[in-house]
Design an enzyme around this catalytic site. Structure first.
Site, PDB file in Angstrom:
ATOM      1  NE  ARG A   1      -3.912  -2.236   2.083  1.00  0.00           N
ATOM      2  CZ  ARG A   1      -3.829  -3.241   2.984  1.00  0.00           C
ATOM      3  NH1 ARG A   1      -2.954  -3.026   3.822  1.00  0.00           N
ATOM      4  NH2 ARG A   1      -4.719  -4.092   2.973  1.00  0.00           N
TER       5      ARG A   1
ATOM      6  CE  LYS B   1      -1.471  13.728 -14.594  1.00  0.00           C
ATOM      7  NZ  LYS B   1      -1.872  14.183 -15.958  1.00  0.00           N
TER       8      LYS B   1
ATOM      9  CD  GLU C   1       6.026  15.808 -22.899  1.00  0.00           C
ATOM     10  OE1 GLU C   1       5.136  16.805 -22.884  1.00  0.00           O
ATOM     11  OE2 GLU C   1       5.330  14.789 -23.009  1.00  0.00           O
TER      12      GLU C   1
ATOM     13  CE  LYS D   1       4.532  17.333 -14.424  1.00  0.00           C
ATOM     14  NZ  LYS D   1       4.454  16.134 -15.481  1.00  0.00           N
TER      15      LYS D   1
ATOM     16  CD  GLU E   1      -4.784  16.302 -15.601  1.00  0.00           C
ATOM     17  OE1 GLU E   1      -3.805  15.956 -15.651  1.00  0.00           O
ATOM     18  OE2 GLU E   1      -5.522  15.865 -16.645  1.00  0.00           O
TER      19      GLU E   1
ATOM     20  NE  ARG F   1       0.000  16.543 -13.114  1.00  0.00           N
ATOM     21  CZ  ARG F   1       0.523  15.949 -12.321  1.00  0.00           C
ATOM     22  NH1 ARG F   1       0.236  15.981 -11.010  1.00  0.00           N
ATOM     23  NH2 ARG F   1       1.530  15.298 -12.982  1.00  0.00           N
TER      24      ARG F   1
ATOM     25  CG  ASN G   1      -2.436  15.993 -20.212  1.00  0.00           C
ATOM     26  OD1 ASN G   1      -1.540  15.374 -20.372  1.00  0.00           O
ATOM     27  ND2 ASN G   1      -3.399  16.069 -19.232  1.00  0.00           N
TER      28      ASN G   1
ATOM     29  CG  HIS H   1      -0.081  15.103 -23.904  1.00  0.00           C
ATOM     30  ND1 HIS H   1       0.934  16.114 -24.027  1.00  0.00           N
ATOM     31  CD2 HIS H   1       0.687  14.370 -22.987  1.00  0.00           C
ATOM     32  CE1 HIS H   1       2.082  16.427 -23.483  1.00  0.00           C
ATOM     33  NE2 HIS H   1       1.953  15.259 -22.905  1.00  0.00           N
TER      34      HIS H   1
ATOM     35  CG  HIS I   1      -2.277  10.195 -25.158  1.00  0.00           C
ATOM     36  ND1 HIS I   1      -2.710  10.581 -23.958  1.00  0.00           N
ATOM     37  CD2 HIS I   1      -0.693  10.341 -25.002  1.00  0.00           C
ATOM     38  CE1 HIS I   1      -1.905  10.831 -23.019  1.00  0.00           C
ATOM     39  NE2 HIS I   1      -0.502  10.658 -23.557  1.00  0.00           N
TER      40      HIS I   1
ATOM     41  CG  HIS J   1       4.846  10.297 -24.869  1.00  0.00           C
ATOM     42  ND1 HIS J   1       3.215  10.128 -24.793  1.00  0.00           N
ATOM     43  CD2 HIS J   1       4.935  11.310 -23.793  1.00  0.00           C
ATOM     44  CE1 HIS J   1       2.953  11.161 -23.779  1.00  0.00           C
ATOM     45  NE2 HIS J   1       3.878  12.072 -23.392  1.00  0.00           N
TER      46      HIS J   1
HETATM   47  P1  NAD Z   1      11.341   5.589 -22.684  1.00  0.00           P
HETATM   48  O1  NAD Z   1      11.383   5.279 -21.247  1.00  0.00           O
HETATM   49  O2  NAD Z   1      10.677   4.396 -23.559  1.00  0.00           O
HETATM   50  O3  NAD Z   1      12.904   5.755 -23.044  1.00  0.00           O
HETATM   51  C1  NAD Z   1      13.147   5.941 -24.325  1.00  0.00           C
HETATM   52  C2  NAD Z   1      14.319   4.890 -24.789  1.00  0.00           C
HETATM   53  O4  NAD Z   1      15.439   5.387 -24.297  1.00  0.00           O
HETATM   54  C3  NAD Z   1      14.028   3.712 -24.200  1.00  0.00           C
HETATM   55  O5  NAD Z   1      14.627   2.745 -25.190  1.00  0.00           O
HETATM   56  C4  NAD Z   1      15.207   3.553 -23.175  1.00  0.00           C
HETATM   57  O6  NAD Z   1      15.743   2.487 -22.775  1.00  0.00           O
HETATM   58  C5  NAD Z   1      16.294   4.576 -23.628  1.00  0.00           C
HETATM   59  N1  NAD Z   1      17.129   5.224 -22.626  1.00  0.00           N
HETATM   60  C6  NAD Z   1      16.609   5.887 -21.711  1.00  0.00           C
HETATM   61  N2  NAD Z   1      17.636   6.536 -21.192  1.00  0.00           N
HETATM   62  C7  NAD Z   1      18.789   6.554 -21.861  1.00  0.00           C
HETATM   63  C8  NAD Z   1      20.141   6.938 -21.905  1.00  0.00           C
HETATM   64  N3  NAD Z   1      20.462   7.626 -20.822  1.00  0.00           N
HETATM   65  N4  NAD Z   1      20.787   6.655 -22.810  1.00  0.00           N
HETATM   66  C9  NAD Z   1      20.534   5.763 -23.821  1.00  0.00           C
HETATM   67  N5  NAD Z   1      19.160   5.100 -23.809  1.00  0.00           N
HETATM   68  C10 NAD Z   1      18.343   5.500 -22.845  1.00  0.00           C
HETATM   69  O7  NAD Z   1      10.722   6.876 -23.151  1.00  0.00           O
HETATM   70  P2  NAD Z   1      10.395   8.477 -22.563  1.00  0.00           P
HETATM   71  O8  NAD Z   1      10.240   9.299 -23.686  1.00  0.00           O
HETATM   72  O9  NAD Z   1      11.487   8.560 -21.346  1.00  0.00           O
HETATM   73  O10 NAD Z   1       8.866   8.387 -21.685  1.00  0.00           O
HETATM   74  C11 NAD Z   1       7.860   8.200 -22.378  1.00  0.00           C
HETATM   75  C12 NAD Z   1       6.837   7.396 -21.381  1.00  0.00           C
HETATM   76  O11 NAD Z   1       6.843   8.634 -20.338  1.00  0.00           O
HETATM   77  C13 NAD Z   1       5.550   7.117 -21.921  1.00  0.00           C
HETATM   78  O12 NAD Z   1       5.245   5.882 -21.330  1.00  0.00           O
HETATM   79  C14 NAD Z   1       4.665   8.319 -21.346  1.00  0.00           C
HETATM   80  O13 NAD Z   1       3.292   8.091 -21.511  1.00  0.00           O
HETATM   81  C15 NAD Z   1       5.106   8.637 -19.987  1.00  0.00           C
HETATM   82  N6  NAD Z   1       5.013  10.082 -19.402  1.00  0.00           N
HETATM   83  C16 NAD Z   1       4.667  10.227 -18.386  1.00  0.00           C
HETATM   84  C17 NAD Z   1       4.284  11.479 -17.786  1.00  0.00           C
HETATM   85  C18 NAD Z   1       4.007  11.554 -16.413  1.00  0.00           C
HETATM   86  O14 NAD Z   1       3.624  12.775 -16.019  1.00  0.00           O
HETATM   87  N7  NAD Z   1       4.213  10.380 -15.791  1.00  0.00           N
HETATM   88  C19 NAD Z   1       4.735  12.514 -18.629  1.00  0.00           C
HETATM   89  C20 NAD Z   1       4.866  12.491 -19.918  1.00  0.00           C
HETATM   90  C21 NAD Z   1       5.394  11.049 -20.271  1.00  0.00           C
HETATM   91  N1  GLY Z   2       2.450  15.314 -18.217  1.00  0.00           N
HETATM   92  C1  GLY Z   2       1.419  15.658 -17.494  1.00  0.00           C
HETATM   93  C2  GLY Z   2       1.287  16.039 -16.286  1.00  0.00           C
HETATM   94  O1  GLY Z   2       2.120  15.544 -15.578  1.00  0.00           O
HETATM   95  O2  GLY Z   2       0.039  16.164 -15.916  1.00  0.00           O
END
Ligand code: NAD
Ligand code: GLY
Length: 377
Positions: A129, A151, A193, A235, A245, A249, A253, A256, A260, A273
């Protein structure tokens, strides 16, 4: 020699959420420095969650630093990729925690991009939990967005990030050194972003990005440090006002809703993404123009910058029979949708955004104008 105190290049941004407040540290050499992790709640065990791409590059460095703070430092690697952001692979984290007898003080460290960060955060929210976790983002996108704000989620075949929780990390560590190994396409995804923060909150920042986009693409350290810090400041301010949100917040997006739809319509992982968000911002700007909120010059300005950042500006065709209809169907499962009505983040005036609905016919014409051959005109 091992550094023992935090270096002077360190910048900190605070996210103010009462007893869930935490610092975001931005600088060089942070992973290799045990002092980076001073002050976290004491525990016997730390579990690093990473993936098969990032762990070979950085897990040993982090493990060494964490050994100064924890008696046991464990590592679990997830398969790499958006397509693996699901229940099956979330279970790997719980398997590692339970097989190693991890208690409720165990600290999880998310070492990776947004996929690892979102999955680790969700696992931390659920295990016993709730156990503490620390974000150690290794992509530009994760440093400027996903690691900040709490998030956490996994994908469902019917919708992206549909299963998750709001759960804040104890700390975010943005070590700029790790960005040296990031593939160029992933760097561009992170720039999407960063660009987002301009039209929604700070046109001065958009001016700065336009002037420094080549330095950012060259990975100039000072430019990256500024971009990460300013993005985290914006942010942090938004999340500090509206953690869950309820309203404000949602402006984070911008782009997005269309993005998406592109991601899930093409199949997760086909477009990154950040690529979906980049192209989605062009579409959302066109929609803002159709609503009479911004002029054509603003749309062209944003589209040009997104293109210069190495991101797609033309939407893909998701269906050859009814492309706009397919986009609309996919956007109806967006989390902002209410009773099937799609909500879009639009730009009210440059530097200010809001959430609105729009007539289907208007959205259709925007999609038609932005996708396939029409979009490249
Ligand atoms: P990712 O996590 O898939 O990483 C991208 C690629 O880069 C992967 O292949 C990873 O292994 C590689 N990688 C990571 N760091 C590296 C480094 N230093 N050197 C070499 N390779 C490296 O993609 P991302 O763009 O980081 O994240 C996208 C995800 O984040 C999506 O799932 C999206 O929904 C989520 N997201 C969440 C929020 C939130 O607020 N929680 C906001 C925006 C995006
Ligand atoms: N990436 C959108 C949020 O964190 O709200």
């Amino acid at each position: 020699m091992q550094p023992t105190s935090l270096s002077t290049n360190l910048q900190q941004v605070f996210i103010s959420l009462g007893d869930r407040s935490y610092p975001i540290s931005i600088g060089s050499g942070l992973l290799a420095n045990p002092a980076t992790f001073d002050g976290l709640a004491s525990a016997h065990t730390a579990l690093i969650v990473s993936n098969l791409t990032v762990a070979p590059l950085y897990a040993a460095l982090l493990q060494e630093s964490l050994k100064k703070h924890y008696q046991r430092v464990l590592l679990v690697n997830l398969p790499d990729g958006e397509v693996h952001k699901d229940w099956l692979n979330l279970q790997l984290i719980f398997d590692a925690l339970l097989e190693n007898g991890c208690d409720r003080k165990t600290v999880l460290f998310a070492l990776g991009g947004g996929v690892v960060g979102d999955m680790t955060g969700f696992a931390a929210a659920c295990y016993m939990r709730g156990v503490p976790f620390v974000q150690v983002p290794t992509t530009l996108l994760a440093q400027v967005d996903s690691s900040v704000g709490g998030k956490t989620a996994i994908n469902h075949p019917l919708g992206k990030n549909m299963v998750g929780a709001f759960y804040q990390p104890q700390r975010v560590i943005c070590d700029l050194d790790v960005l040296t190994t990031l593939p160029p396409r992933e760097l561009s995804a992170g720039l999407a972003e960063i660009i987002k923060y301009g039209p929604i909150a700070d046109m001065g920042f958009l001016d700065w990005i336009e002037a420094n986009i080549d330095a950012l693409l060259r990975r100039d350290r000072a430019a990256l440090a500024h971009a990460v810090r300013r993005s985290c400041e914006i942010k942090a301010a938004v999340v500090g006002e509206d953690e869950r949100e309820a309203g404000l917040r949602a402006i984070l997006n911008f782009g997005h809703t269309f993005g998406h739809a592109i991601e899930s319509g093409l199949g997760y992982g086909e477009w990154l993404h950040g690529e979906g968000v980049g192209c989605g911002m062009v579409m959302a700007a066109r929609l803002s123009q159709a609503l009479g909120l911004v002029d054509a010059n603003f749309v062209v300005r944003l589209r040009t910058l997104i293109g210069r950042a190495g991101l797609p500006v033309v939407g893909p065709i998701l269906s050859t029979s009814d492309n706009a209809g397919r986009y609309l169907d996919l956007m109806r499962v967006d989390k902002k949708a209410e009773a099937g009505e799609i909500k879009f983040v639009v730009i009210d005036l440059p530097g200010r955004a809001s959430v609105r609905s729009a007539p289907d016919a208007m959205v259709r014409s925007v999609i038609d104008a932005c996708c396939g051959q029409a979009g490249s005109l």
